[in-house]
Design a protein around this motif. Sequence first.
Motif, short mmCIF file in Angstrom:
data_model
loop_
_atom_site.label_atom_id
_atom_site.label_comp_id
_atom_site.label_asym_id
_atom_site.label_seq_id
_atom_site.Cartn_x
_atom_site.Cartn_y
_atom_site.Cartn_z
N TYR A 1 0.83 -1.20 0.00
CA TYR A 1 0.00 0.00 0.00
C TYR A 1 0.86 1.26 0.00
N ARG A 2 1.89 1.25 0.83
CA ARG A 2 2.78 2.42 0.91
C ARG A 2 3.44 2.69 -0.44
N GLN A 3 3.79 1.62 -1.15
CA GLN A 3 4.49 1.80 -2.42
C GLN A 3 3.59 2.40 -3.50
N VAL A 4 2.34 1.96 -3.58
CA VAL A 4 1.48 2.44 -4.66
C VAL A 4 0.81 3.77 -4.33
N LEU A 5 0.74 4.12 -3.04
CA LEU A 5 0.10 5.38 -2.65
C LEU A 5 1.01 6.57 -2.89
N GLN A 6 0.41 7.69 -3.21
CA GLN A 6 1.14 8.94 -3.30
C GLN A 6 1.58 9.37 -1.91
N PRO A 7 2.61 10.22 -1.79
CA PRO A 7 3.09 10.62 -0.46
C PRO A 7 2.00 11.19 0.44
N ALA A 8 1.06 11.93 -0.15
CA ALA A 8 -0.03 12.51 0.64
C ALA A 8 -1.28 11.63 0.60
N GLY A 9 -1.18 10.45 -0.01
CA GLY A 9 -2.33 9.57 -0.12
C GLY A 9 -2.66 8.91 1.21
N ASN A 10 -3.86 8.35 1.30
CA ASN A 10 -4.23 7.71 2.56
C ASN A 10 -4.96 6.39 2.36
#
Length: 212
Positions: free
Chosen positions: A139-148
Amino acid sequence: MRLRKKPRAAGEIAAHPEYITITPAAFKGQWQEKFAKKQPLHVEIGSGKGRFIIEMAKAHPECNFIGLEIQSSVIIMILEKQLVTQLPNLYLVQANGNALTDYFAPNEVAQLYLNFSDPWPKNRHAKRRLTYPTFLKMYRQVLQPAGNLQFKTDNRGLFEYSLLSFNQFGTKFIELSLDLHQNKQRENIETEYEQRFSRLGHPIYWIKLQFK
């Protein structure tokens, strides 16, 4: 509960590539091409019969939504609804949620949803829980830095396990509720499971977080 297989599902899925794919890796990094507009990409892992993802797409035309579900007998129900509604910001993926990094490029997703995932209550099955560290890493890899990531469940044991897993992995809790339906101030689109469990008097646990 075991779902009855639908013999027509495979043929109907294959007949509508404009709304659904079974080869998501082919679109890694190019998902915006599947939508009418380039907009923030939101992904639900385990969409079930689709009430949540369809209603979210209706309520938020400013975002693009992908509903990911592994069972053809279930995702066909979403496809049949989409053939009627033809929402321009909704696309479906029949695939296993354990390979997200094969389907999405780094930082491609703005928001992820985990709604009423299988709790896998036995300790020996902990690695199958969608909040286990190996999943969080994806999840951390595919999410944008500000994504949740937003997570909902009626299962207290899974919620407590997930809180610990989130905390140990290194996340920032943005919002948390131990009884989501008591909060009338925020938007909450319910899933089919959520409606059933709520009628039975189960509290709905919810958390919104970001990865550090």
